[in-house]
Design a protein around this motif. Structure first.
Motif, mmCIF file in Angstrom:
data_model
loop_
_atom_site.group_PDB
_atom_site.id
_atom_site.type_symbol
_atom_site.label_atom_id
_atom_site.label_comp_id
_atom_site.label_asym_id
_atom_site.label_seq_id
_atom_site.Cartn_x
_atom_site.Cartn_y
_atom_site.Cartn_z
ATOM 1 N N GLY A 160 47.693 36.117 48.244
ATOM 2 C CA GLY A 160 46.744 35.212 47.605
ATOM 3 C C GLY A 160 46.122 35.831 46.360
ATOM 4 N N PRO A 161 45.144 35.153 45.763
ATOM 5 C CA PRO A 161 44.500 35.670 44.559
ATOM 6 C C PRO A 161 43.673 36.930 44.809
ATOM 7 N N ARG A 162 43.220 37.121 46.071
ATOM 8 C CA ARG A 162 42.399 38.279 46.423
ATOM 9 C C ARG A 162 42.800 38.769 47.810
ATOM 10 N N TYR A 163 42.452 39.986 48.121
ATOM 11 C CA TYR A 163 42.778 40.560 49.427
ATOM 12 C C TYR A 163 41.679 40.296 50.459
ATOM 13 N N GLY A 164 40.673 39.493 50.104
ATOM 14 C CA GLY A 164 39.588 39.136 51.005
ATOM 15 C C GLY A 164 38.615 38.227 50.302
ATOM 16 N N GLU A 165 37.534 37.849 51.003
ATOM 17 C CA GLU A 165 36.489 37.042 50.377
ATOM 18 C C GLU A 165 35.765 37.883 49.331
ATOM 19 N N LEU A 166 35.612 37.349 48.119
ATOM 20 C CA LEU A 166 35.121 38.147 46.999
ATOM 21 C C LEU A 166 33.741 38.747 47.276
ATOM 22 N N ASP A 167 32.844 38.000 47.884
ATOM 23 C CA ASP A 167 31.512 38.542 48.146
ATOM 24 C C ASP A 167 31.551 39.737 49.090
ATOM 25 N N GLU A 168 32.600 39.824 49.898
ATOM 26 C CA GLU A 168 32.719 40.925 50.858
ATOM 27 C C GLU A 168 33.434 42.136 50.278
ATOM 28 N N ILE A 169 34.225 41.934 49.209
ATOM 29 C CA ILE A 169 35.069 43.029 48.708
ATOM 30 C C ILE A 169 34.701 43.509 47.308
ATOM 31 N N GLY A 170 33.912 42.737 46.554
ATOM 32 C CA GLY A 170 33.696 43.114 45.163
ATOM 33 C C GLY A 170 32.354 42.698 44.601
ATOM 34 N N TRP A 171 31.920 43.438 43.582
ATOM 35 C CA TRP A 171 30.720 43.103 42.823
ATOM 36 C C TRP A 171 31.130 42.330 41.576
ATOM 37 N N TYR A 172 30.563 41.134 41.396
ATOM 38 C CA TYR A 172 30.862 40.290 40.245
ATOM 39 C C TYR A 172 29.571 39.568 39.853
ATOM 40 N N ARG A 173 29.647 38.673 38.897
ATOM 41 C CA ARG A 173 28.433 38.065 38.375
ATOM 42 C C ARG A 173 27.604 37.374 39.460
ATOM 43 N N GLY A 174 28.278 36.833 40.462
ATOM 44 C CA GLY A 174 27.576 36.093 41.496
ATOM 45 C C GLY A 174 26.761 36.934 42.455
ATOM 46 N N ASN A 175 26.997 38.263 42.502
ATOM 47 C CA ASN A 175 26.241 39.077 43.459
ATOM 48 C C ASN A 175 25.806 40.440 42.932
ATOM 49 N N SER A 176 26.105 40.757 41.674
ATOM 50 C CA SER A 176 25.865 42.113 41.163
ATOM 51 C C SER A 176 24.456 42.318 40.608
ATOM 52 N N SER A 177 23.700 41.218 40.402
ATOM 53 C CA SER A 177 22.379 41.295 39.760
ATOM 54 C C SER A 177 22.462 41.913 38.366
#
Length: 218
Positions: free
Chosen positions: A122-139
């Motif tokens: 798939g596009p990612r190896y997991g749910e993005l909030d669980e695996i990576g910091w991005y604009r939606g959760n990085s503050s």
């Protein structure tokens, strides 16, 4: 984490790369290699270079604001420290890869995507909030390495936190010496943090959302 580099040994396989701009896909054979489990940290970078280039400050934060050329020099210095043969021949305006060398280097683009996917499709190896910091959760800033879940091969922050320099040219006919960046960063929207997304930058530019991790041939 101390300043040592923790490496994960990966078996070979095949990676299929795609370019959204040209709508082109191509397959690359990936030979066995080792990849750092974590992004290079500011502590590791400073210990080896005595330099502190990052905009955000913290020993366990990923080093950023480093150019592709900076990353290449770090790899050679790391090889020297470990008693390994440096991979890169640094000429006046050129960098050549010595394929006989056993030292540290940047991953190729195909190696990076193969490692990022870790067998997933798939596009990612997991749910993005669980695996990576991005604009939606990085503050709005990078975070300490290893703070999110790894992929199934034990690799952390392959998506999000900071973009990662790869060895490859992006497209020499159109963009000249620009090199490939992968993985997305703390400032990016979710759609940029996907295993297939490619970005490019000039090898001399230093950007506050761009870092790297090291690899070795096996």
């Amino acid at each position: 984490m101390n300043a040592d580099i923790e490496m994960a040994a990966l078996s070979g396989g095949e990676a299929t790369l795609t370019d959204r701009r040209t709508q082109r896909s191509w397959s690359v054979e990936v030979k066995p290699f080792a990849l750092a489990a974590f992004l290079t940290t500011q502590q590791q970078y400073a210990e080896l270079t005595s330099e502190h280039p990052s905009a955000a400050v913290g020993e366990r934060l990923p080093v950023e604001s480093v150019s592709w050329a900076d990353a290449v020099r770090f790899c050679n210095a790391l090889s020297d420290r470990a008693g390994l043969k440096p991979v890169y021949l640094l000429l006046d305006d050129d960098v050549q890869w010595d394929s006989t060398a056993d030292g540290y280097r940047l991953p190729t683009e195909a190696e990076w995507e193969y490692a990022c996917r870790a067998g997933s499709t798939g596009p990612r190896y997991g749910e993005l909030d669980e695996i990576g910091w991005y604009r939606g959760n990085s503050s709005g800033h990078p975070h300490e390495v290893g703070g999110k879940l790894p992929n199934s091969w034990g690799l952390y922050d392959m998506l999000g936190n900071v973009w990662e320099w790869c060895w490859d040219y992006y497209d020499t006919e159109v963009y000249g010496s620009y090199r490939v960046l992968r993985g997305g960063g703390w400032f990016d929207e979710h759609w940029s943090c996907r295993a297939s997304v490619r970005r490019r930058s000039h090898p001399s530019l230093r950007i506050e959302d761009t870092g790297f991790r090291v690899a070795r041939s096996l």
